[in-house]
Write a protein that holds these residues in place. Structure first.
Motif, mmCIF file in Angstrom:
data_model
loop_
_atom_site.group_PDB
_atom_site.id
_atom_site.type_symbol
_atom_site.label_atom_id
_atom_site.label_comp_id
_atom_site.label_asym_id
_atom_site.label_seq_id
_atom_site.Cartn_x
_atom_site.Cartn_y
_atom_site.Cartn_z
ATOM 1 N N ASP A 64 25.001 32.052 50.130
ATOM 2 C CA ASP A 64 26.099 31.614 50.981
ATOM 3 C C ASP A 64 27.338 31.193 50.198
ATOM 4 O OD1 ASP A 64 26.397 31.623 53.619
ATOM 5 O OD2 ASP A 64 25.869 29.526 53.960
ATOM 6 N N VAL A 65 27.214 31.191 48.870
ATOM 7 C CA VAL A 65 28.333 30.746 48.036
ATOM 8 C C VAL A 65 28.702 31.861 47.065
ATOM 9 C CG1 VAL A 65 29.122 29.023 46.361
ATOM 10 C CG2 VAL A 65 27.580 28.333 48.212
ATOM 11 N N GLY A 66 29.943 32.340 47.162
ATOM 12 C CA GLY A 66 30.453 33.321 46.207
ATOM 13 C C GLY A 66 31.120 32.588 45.057
ATOM 14 N N VAL A 67 31.100 33.208 43.896
ATOM 15 C CA VAL A 67 31.666 32.540 42.720
ATOM 16 C C VAL A 67 32.600 33.486 41.977
ATOM 17 C CG1 VAL A 67 31.129 31.349 40.554
ATOM 18 C CG2 VAL A 67 29.535 31.193 42.471
ATOM 19 N N VAL A 68 33.799 32.986 41.671
ATOM 20 C CA VAL A 68 34.712 33.718 40.784
ATOM 21 C C VAL A 68 34.877 32.859 39.541
ATOM 22 C CG1 VAL A 68 36.986 34.760 40.531
ATOM 23 C CG2 VAL A 68 35.949 34.644 42.788
ATOM 24 N N VAL A 69 34.370 33.345 38.421
ATOM 25 C CA VAL A 69 34.388 32.546 37.195
ATOM 26 C C VAL A 69 35.757 32.651 36.513
ATOM 27 C CG1 VAL A 69 31.914 32.757 36.817
ATOM 28 C CG2 VAL A 69 33.447 34.464 35.831
ATOM 29 N N GLN A 70 35.950 31.820 35.483
ATOM 30 C CA GLN A 70 37.190 31.877 34.705
ATOM 31 C C GLN A 70 37.375 33.267 34.130
ATOM 32 O OE1 GLN A 70 37.919 28.995 31.571
ATOM 33 N NE2 GLN A 70 37.163 27.357 32.871
ATOM 34 N N ASP A 71 38.581 33.775 34.166
ATOM 35 C CA ASP A 71 38.898 35.101 33.648
ATOM 36 C C ASP A 71 37.893 36.137 34.166
ATOM 37 O OD1 ASP A 71 40.120 37.126 32.336
ATOM 38 O OD2 ASP A 71 39.444 36.560 30.341
ATOM 39 N N ALA A 72 37.720 36.107 35.488
ATOM 40 C CA ALA A 72 36.659 36.886 36.123
ATOM 41 C C ALA A 72 36.781 38.382 35.863
ATOM 42 C CB ALA A 72 36.678 36.632 37.627
ATOM 43 N N GLY A 73 38.017 38.872 35.744
ATOM 44 C CA GLY A 73 38.206 40.303 35.522
ATOM 45 C C GLY A 73 37.494 40.778 34.279
ATOM 46 N N SER A 74 37.465 39.936 33.242
ATOM 47 C CA SER A 74 36.825 40.337 31.982
ATOM 48 C C SER A 74 35.317 40.229 32.066
ATOM 49 C CB SER A 74 37.300 39.445 30.835
ATOM 50 O OG SER A 74 38.669 39.424 30.809
ATOM 51 N N SER A 75 34.808 39.553 33.091
ATOM 52 C CA SER A 75 33.356 39.376 33.160
ATOM 53 C C SER A 75 32.660 40.528 33.885
ATOM 54 C CB SER A 75 33.034 38.054 33.859
ATOM 55 O OG SER A 75 33.409 38.161 35.211
ATOM 56 N N LEU A 76 33.443 41.505 34.371
ATOM 57 C CA LEU A 76 32.807 42.666 35.023
ATOM 58 C C LEU A 76 32.093 43.511 33.978
ATOM 59 C CD1 LEU A 76 35.874 43.663 37.233
ATOM 60 C CD2 LEU A 76 33.699 42.767 38.094
ATOM 61 N N ASP A 77 30.983 44.096 34.366
ATOM 62 C CA ASP A 77 30.225 44.945 33.435
ATOM 63 C C ASP A 77 31.093 46.156 33.065
ATOM 64 O OD1 ASP A 77 28.555 46.718 32.159
ATOM 65 O OD2 ASP A 77 26.904 46.496 33.580
ATOM 66 N N PRO A 78 31.458 46.307 31.771
ATOM 67 C CA PRO A 78 32.378 47.397 31.405
ATOM 68 C C PRO A 78 31.772 48.781 31.591
ATOM 69 C CG PRO A 78 31.580 46.265 29.432
ATOM 70 C CD PRO A 78 31.049 45.498 30.616
ATOM 71 N N ARG A 79 30.411 48.874 31.603
ATOM 72 C CA ARG A 79 29.769 50.202 31.710
ATOM 73 C C ARG A 79 29.589 50.651 33.150
ATOM 74 N NH1 ARG A 79 24.838 47.889 28.808
ATOM 75 N NH2 ARG A 79 25.541 46.421 30.368
ATOM 76 N N ALA A 80 29.645 49.684 34.064
ATOM 77 C CA ALA A 80 29.357 50.015 35.466
ATOM 78 C C ALA A 80 30.643 50.382 36.199
ATOM 79 C CB ALA A 80 28.699 48.816 36.150
ATOM 80 N N THR A 81 30.534 51.314 37.109
ATOM 81 C CA THR A 81 31.692 51.605 37.964
ATOM 82 C C THR A 81 31.897 50.402 38.897
ATOM 83 O OG1 THR A 81 30.413 52.571 39.754
ATOM 84 C CG2 THR A 81 31.138 54.068 37.997
ATOM 85 N N VAL A 82 33.083 50.338 39.455
ATOM 86 C CA VAL A 82 33.390 49.256 40.382
ATOM 87 C C VAL A 82 32.417 49.293 41.564
ATOM 88 C CG1 VAL A 82 35.147 48.492 42.026
ATOM 89 C CG2 VAL A 82 35.782 49.088 39.681
ATOM 90 N N ARG A 83 32.113 50.500 42.034
ATOM 91 C CA ARG A 83 31.199 50.618 43.170
ATOM 92 C C ARG A 83 29.823 50.029 42.819
ATOM 93 N NH1 ARG A 83 31.706 52.990 47.638
ATOM 94 N NH2 ARG A 83 33.407 54.345 47.022
ATOM 95 N N THR A 84 29.325 50.339 41.628
ATOM 96 C CA THR A 84 28.013 49.822 41.215
ATOM 97 C C THR A 84 28.052 48.300 41.127
ATOM 98 O OG1 THR A 84 27.663 51.833 39.966
ATOM 99 C CG2 THR A 84 26.241 49.987 39.416
ATOM 100 N N SER A 85 29.118 47.759 40.521
ATOM 101 C CA SER A 85 29.233 46.297 40.385
ATOM 102 C C SER A 85 29.277 45.611 41.737
ATOM 103 C CB SER A 85 30.513 45.922 39.635
ATOM 104 O OG SER A 85 30.349 46.124 38.278
ATOM 105 N N LEU A 86 29.984 46.227 42.676
ATOM 106 C CA LEU A 86 30.119 45.589 43.993
ATOM 107 C C LEU A 86 28.853 45.745 44.840
ATOM 108 C CD1 LEU A 86 33.150 45.297 43.216
ATOM 109 C CD2 LEU A 86 33.661 45.716 45.612
ATOM 110 N N ARG A 87 28.136 46.843 44.628
ATOM 111 C CA ARG A 87 26.905 47.063 45.416
ATOM 112 C C ARG A 87 25.780 46.126 44.980
ATOM 113 N NH1 ARG A 87 25.492 52.627 47.597
ATOM 114 N NH2 ARG A 87 23.425 51.802 47.175
#
Ligand SMILES: Nc1ncnc2c1ncn2[C@@H]1O[C@H](COP(=O)(O)OP(=O)(O)OP(=O)(O)O)[C@@H](O)[C@H]1O
Length: 262
Positions: free
Chosen positions: A89-112
């Motif tokens: 029930d709680v979403g989290v956006v961490v500090q400098d969240a853009g850099s914390s995305l998995d660089p190998r995964a597509t955006v679709r994979t990360s969001l799914r």
């Protein structure tokens, strides 16, 4: 009314290595903190660097065990071992969240990914949900098969925001949002967060150094100093008439926010 998220008497002390093992000391990062995210309100957590904001957030999110005190989410005790509804029930956006995305995964994979891990999403079309969220944060769903490095810093922050919102949380915790982007992009992202919060009746728990952002997005504020609550209350009251030295110092440092409240 029961607070949505509540801390009572929270304490966290860290060992500080000394020059010799027998000369170790400790640092009190969070000391006897009481705090409440009240229903239908958003809360800002402010304080100077080292005040204990990130530590308090880790305790509130049940990512770390406190040395004392308790955290309750919608009335139920939460711990790292048993976070209950908090994780759903709680979403989290961490500090400098853009850099914390998995660089190998597509955006679709990360969001799914959150949809595949959490209960209640098996019958939903995950790709359609990804497209919906990308559009909601102002990105073109056609770009969902790209990887994070193919986006700008501001776009990556939007992707991180979409990821935090994908499972439709009722509370969004945002730690020092958008500190890594330029001022114009930050202003757009703050607007976007405000719009999304209003539209989805999303409550924000916002950790920030930027009192203007806190004032724009939140109803209540907790001012932390040296791990303790120096002052708390409706943000308009605290910012107009700060009683604690910590709040006065913070507001003094940014010139009392005249243009922000206008
Ligand atoms: N894992 C840790 N081990 C040891 N000390 C820690 C740890 N995490 C935080 N601290 C200490 O606890 C205190 C509070 O740190 P914290 O990161 O919570 O502050 P903050 O208000 O979030 O700071 P900032 O705004 O700079 O991010 C600091 O003195 C910090 O050095």
């Amino acid at each position: 009314m029961t607070p949505v998220l509540e801390a009572a008497g929270l304490r966290r002390t860290y060992p500080v290595p000394g020059p010799r093992p027998w000369r170790r000391s400790t640092r009190e990062a969070v000391v006897d903190v009481d705090l409440a995210l009240e229903p239908e309100r958003s809360l800002a957590l402010v304080g100077e660097s080292g005040a204990g904001k990130s530590t308090l957030l880790r305790l509130l999110l049940a990512l770390e065990v406190p040395d004392g005190g308790s955290v309750r989410f919608r009335g139920a005790a939460v711990t790292p071992r048993d976070p209950g509804r908090l994780r759903h029930d709680v979403g989290v956006v961490v500090q400098d969240a853009g850099s914390s995305l998995d660089p190998r995964a597509t955006v679709r994979t990360s969001l799914r990914e959150p949809l595949e891990c959490l209960d209640g999403w098996a019958d939903v079309d995950h790709d359609a949900r990804v497209d919906e969220l990308l559009a909601a944060v102002g990105l073109d769903p056609e770009q969902a098969d790209r990887r994070p490095h193919q986006f700008s810093g501001g776009q990556r922050q939007r992707i991180a925001l979409a990821r935090a919102l994908i499972a439709n949380p009722s509370v969004l915790v945002v730690d020092e949002p958008f500190s890594a982007v330029d001022p114009a992009t930050r202003a757009h992202l703050v607007d976007l967060l405000g719009t999304l919060a209003r539209r989805s009746r999303l409550q924000l728990l916002l950790v920030t150094h930027d009192l203007g952002v806190a004032d724009r997005l939140c109803d209540d504020v907790v001012v932390l100093a040296h791990g303790r609550v120096a002052e708390a209350g409706p943000i308009a009251d605290v910012f107009a008439r700060p009683r604690s030295t910590a709040a006065q110092d913070l507001l003094g440092a940014v010139g009392r926010l005249p243009e922000v409240r206008a």
